[in-house]
Design a protein around this motif. Structure first.
Motif, PDB file in Angstrom:
ATOM      1  N   UNK A 138       0.753  -1.196  -0.025  1.00  0.00           N
ATOM      2  CA  UNK A 138       0.149   0.041  -0.086  1.00  0.00           C
ATOM      3  C   UNK A 138       0.786   1.380  -0.018  1.00  0.00           C
ATOM      4  N   UNK A 139       1.972   1.280   0.761  1.00  0.00           N
ATOM      5  CA  UNK A 139       2.865   2.295   0.887  1.00  0.00           C
ATOM      6  C   UNK A 139       3.308   2.752  -0.732  1.00  0.00           C
ATOM      7  N   UNK A 140       4.051   1.596  -1.266  1.00  0.00           N
ATOM      8  CA  UNK A 140       4.401   1.735  -2.757  1.00  0.00           C
ATOM      9  C   UNK A 140       3.395   2.408  -3.505  1.00  0.00           C
ATOM     10  N   UNK A 141       2.209   1.703  -3.343  1.00  0.00           N
ATOM     11  CA  UNK A 141       1.102   2.103  -4.512  1.00  0.00           C
ATOM     12  C   UNK A 141       0.672   3.778  -4.176  1.00  0.00           C
ATOM     13  N   UNK A 142       0.742   4.100  -2.802  1.00  0.00           N
ATOM     14  CA  UNK A 142       0.306   5.728  -2.618  1.00  0.00           C
ATOM     15  C   UNK A 142       1.540   6.527  -3.149  1.00  0.00           C
ATOM     16  N   UNK A 143       2.830   5.952  -3.040  1.00  0.00           N
ATOM     17  CA  UNK A 143       3.887   6.836  -3.729  1.00  0.00           C
ATOM     18  C   UNK A 143       3.681   6.858  -5.253  1.00  0.00           C
TER      19      UNK A 143
END
Length: 112
Positions: A35-40
């Motif tokens: 989720x963090x990767x996708x948010x970036x």
């Protein structure tokens, strides 16, 4: 805005870039569901840090290395700048496309 978010901008730019040289391997990132990767990645596209929207800031490429190789990379960059300044004389390395500088540095080989 970029200076206030500097790490976020860098991480967003990195998330927008391909993670593997082989496009067939991109599925590996998708399978993680990070989720963090996708948010970036979303931040990069929405804020203008992405290839499809480079309106604010765009990192052409990031080259990972170890600290021990930094002196060699600096030397290659200086030599590349000397080469570039001969076409035409006095032209700054910053005025040339990054891909040209990278290609010149690649020609210098590992022994430099």
């Amino acid at each position: 805005m970029i200076s206030a978010l500097n790490l976020g901008v860098i991480l967003a730019g990195a998330a927008d870039h391909r993670q593997y040289p082989d496009p067939g391997e991109d599925r590996r990132i998708e399978e993680l569901g990070d989720k963090e990767f996708e948010s970036y990645r979303k931040m990069a596209r929405a804020s203008g840090y992405a290839l499809e929207n480079p309106s604010t800031f765009f990192i052409q490429h990031v080259y990972p290395t170890t600290v021990g190789k930094l002196p060699q990379i600096v030397l290659k960059a200086r030599l590349a700048e000397e080469v570039i300044q001969t076409f035409p004389p006095g032209r700054s390395i910053a005025e040339w496309p990054q891909r040209v500088v990278t290609q010149i540095m690649g020609y210098l080989g590992e022994e430099v």
